[in-house]
Design an enzyme around this catalytic site. Structure first.
Site, PDB file in Angstrom:
ATOM      1  N   SER A  41      -5.554  -5.803 -12.644  1.00 22.26           N
ATOM      2  CA  SER A  41      -6.846  -6.232 -13.461  1.00 22.26           C
ATOM      3  C   SER A  41      -7.125  -5.251 -14.534  1.00 22.26           C
ATOM      4  CB  SER A  41      -8.185  -5.285 -12.412  1.00 22.26           C
ATOM      5  OG  SER A  41      -9.315  -6.266 -13.294  1.00 22.26           O
ATOM      6  N   HIS A  90     -11.117 -11.613  -7.356  1.00 23.90           N
ATOM      7  CA  HIS A  90     -10.680 -10.692  -7.706  1.00 23.90           C
ATOM      8  C   HIS A  90      -9.696  -9.394  -6.512  1.00 23.90           C
ATOM      9  CE1 HIS A  90      -9.152  -8.818 -11.402  1.00 23.90           C
ATOM     10  NE2 HIS A  90     -10.019  -7.547 -11.144  1.00 23.90           N
TER      11      HIS A  90
END
Ligand SMILES: *[C@@H]1O[C@H](CO)[C@@H](O)[C@H](O)[C@H]1NC(C)=O
Ligand SMILES: *[C@@H]1O[C@H](CO)[C@@H](O)[C@H](O)[C@H]1NC(C)=O
Ligand SMILES: *[C@@H]1O[C@H](CO)[C@@H](O)[C@H](O)[C@H]1NC(C)=O
Ligand SMILES: *[C@@H]1O[C@H](CO)[C@@H](O)[C@H](O)[C@H]1NC(C)=O
Ligand SMILES: *[C@@H]1O[C@H](CO)[C@@H](O)[C@H](O)[C@H]1NC(C)=O
Ligand SMILES: *[C@@H]1O[C@H](CO)[C@@H](O)[C@H](O)[C@H]1NC(C)=O
Length: 417
Positions: free
Chosen positions: A182, A387
């Site tokens: 990320s 995620h």
């Protein structure tokens, strides 16, 4: 004053809790396979107060702590599981609201940092500015807004270069791989475009849930990020631009029972993990939850959030937008300059997933189309992989890490030929 801070903060989070629509709609099927925590698991509980190096040692690996100072004075901590002489160095960098604890949460035989150490790599874990282990500065304190005057741009042009330079100087060899999750990938892309000399010291890069474009970002967190963007001046006044004052967060975690009462573990998991990241309860081992909430979320600067909102809204990956007048002064153009992703020539491996609410496959493919040297582009073969799955999914070793380790080995063989 403290009370005002807390009330403001609670309002934000209540707003956020209301977005938790899917928590109540889970099917019987998925309920069955959720891993229930062992209440009062002594092994996990005794780790709650330990730092990353302490846990690494307790797990049976050697551990070292190194400190690097960036060109703009931020003092960052690198944790290391040292390899043998001649081992290949790798650097792992966490995402937003995180620390390097994410790379060891899954434990021995599963967590990526340990798997890499088992394969003989020299493992370095980076901590970006402002987070738990990297809150010092040569002259500024975290209670000054000047300290928090950074976004991922500064992480990219200062933090990542400082870490890579330190490791490659010490080991007198290139970094074999940079692995980012990320925000940790955004920092790398910015380094690679703005500091190409540093990028030449890196043999390959691995991206988990890459953060380059975000206009298809689906996370309900979007709304709260927009809100933060709107009230930035208030946040600056109240919190000196540190988004989440740790004290306020701790009180809140206690209130919703994350810290104290394991009974609320699932409520807490919905609130902190599934709503923002994507719903995939079977892959989260709830036994880890007390550990996760005792270490995270880590601090983030408001400017990081505002810059991220700009990326979402503009559909462009470019420098911070100060508005036309100030842009003209700083950048000599009305619009902020874009990061030229097609100038990144080192080998890149990209891992993404269908249910990643932050790194939507559409945005990932756009990045893929710009990068000239992608050696692996892979969708994790589990439709609900989210995620956070890249670091916490119980099947991440099988679904993802095995392939990453293989690619890293192959890239080594091809680069010495
Ligand atoms: C809620 O769950 C459904 C079915 O699993 C999914 O299609 C939808 O995208 C989810 N919504 C959110 C906001 O996560
Ligand atoms: C789901 O659980 C409820 C109550 O436990 C039960 O009545 C229902 O039949 C179950 N549905 C399925 C599809 O198994
Ligand atoms: C962690 O530290 C806090 C405060 O120092 C203490 O109250 C708590 O008992 C500790 N927890 C464990 C599991 O050691
Ligand atoms: C590794 O290198 C260090 C310093 O150069 C040396 O002290 C040590 O003995 C070496 N270890 C092995 C196993 O060769
Ligand atoms: C869940 O985590 C605990 C503690 O690390 C571990 O003992 C257990 O095997 C894990 N369960 C699964 C299914 O991975
Ligand atoms: C971006 O980089 C590529 C490759 O180096 C180059 O061809 C292109 O002109 C650059 N674009 C801009 C806008 O600088």
């Amino acid at each position: 004053m403290d009370r005002i801070k807390l009330i403001g903060f609670m309002c934000l989070l209540l707003f956020y809790a209301c977005l938790d629509r899917n928590a109540t709609t889970e099917s019987n099927e998925s309920k069955k396979s959720i891993i229930r925590p062992k209440w009062n698991n002594a092994e996990i509980n005794s780790d709650l107060n330990l730092s990353t190096p302490e846990i690494i040692k307790k797990t049976g690996y050697p551990s070292e702590t190194h400190v690097v100072t960036t060109k703009d004075g931020y003092i960052l901590t690198l944790h290391r599981i040292p390899g043998e002489n001649g081992s290949l160095p790798v650097l792992l960098v966490h995402g937003a609201f995180s620390t390097d604890i994410v790379w060891i949460t899954l434990g021995k035989g599963k967590a990526l940092a340990y798997l890499l150490a088992d394969q003989g790599y020299d493992v370095w874990l980076g901590n970006l500015r402002g987070t738990t282990y990297s809150r010092e500065h040569i002259s500024l304190s975290t209670s000054e807004w000047k300290y928090w005057d950074f976004s991922f741009h500064e992480m990219g042009i200062y933090d990542v270069p400082a870490m890579i330079t330190y490791i490659t100087n010490m080991r007198s060899q290139p970094l074999h791989a940079y692995i980012g999750h990320s925000l940790g990938t955004s920092g790398f892309y910015i380094m690679a475009t703005e500091r190409p000399k540093i990028a030449r010291k890196v043999k390959m890069m691995v991206s988990f849930g890459p953060g380059a474009f975000a206009d298809h970002m689906r996370s309900p967190t979007r709304l709260i990020l927009y809100l933060i963007n709107e009230i930035e001046p208030i946040l600056r006044l109240l919190f000196h631009d540190e988004l989440i004052p740790q004290s306020a967060y701790n009180i809140l975690k206690t209130l919703i029972g994350c810290n104290l009462n394991f009974y609320f573990a699932e409520v807490c998991a919905n609130f902190l993990i599934f709503t923002p990241n994507g719903y995939d309860p079977e892959q989260l081992n709830l036994t880890h939850l007390p550990f996760i909430v005792s270490h995270l979320p880590a601090a983030v600067s408001v400017k990081t959030v505002v810059h991220y909102v700009q990326v979402i809204q503009s559909g462009k990956t470019r420098q911070y937008d100060y508005g036309p007048t100030k842009n003209l002064m700083i950048y000599k153009s009305v619009e902020p300059p874009e990061y030229n992703l097609s100038s990144i020539t080192l080998p890149m491996a990209i891992y993404y997933s269908n249910n990643d609410l932050f790194a939507d496959p559409i945005d990932v493919k756009r990045l893929y189309n710009l990068l000239p040297n992608v050696i692996d582009m892979y969708e994790v073969p589990r439709p609900s992989f989210n995620h956070a799955g890249f670091i916490w999914a119980k099947d991440a070793p099988k679904l993802l890490y095995e392939r990453v380790l293989k690619i890293m080995k192959e890239n080594y063989s091809s680069s010495i030929l």
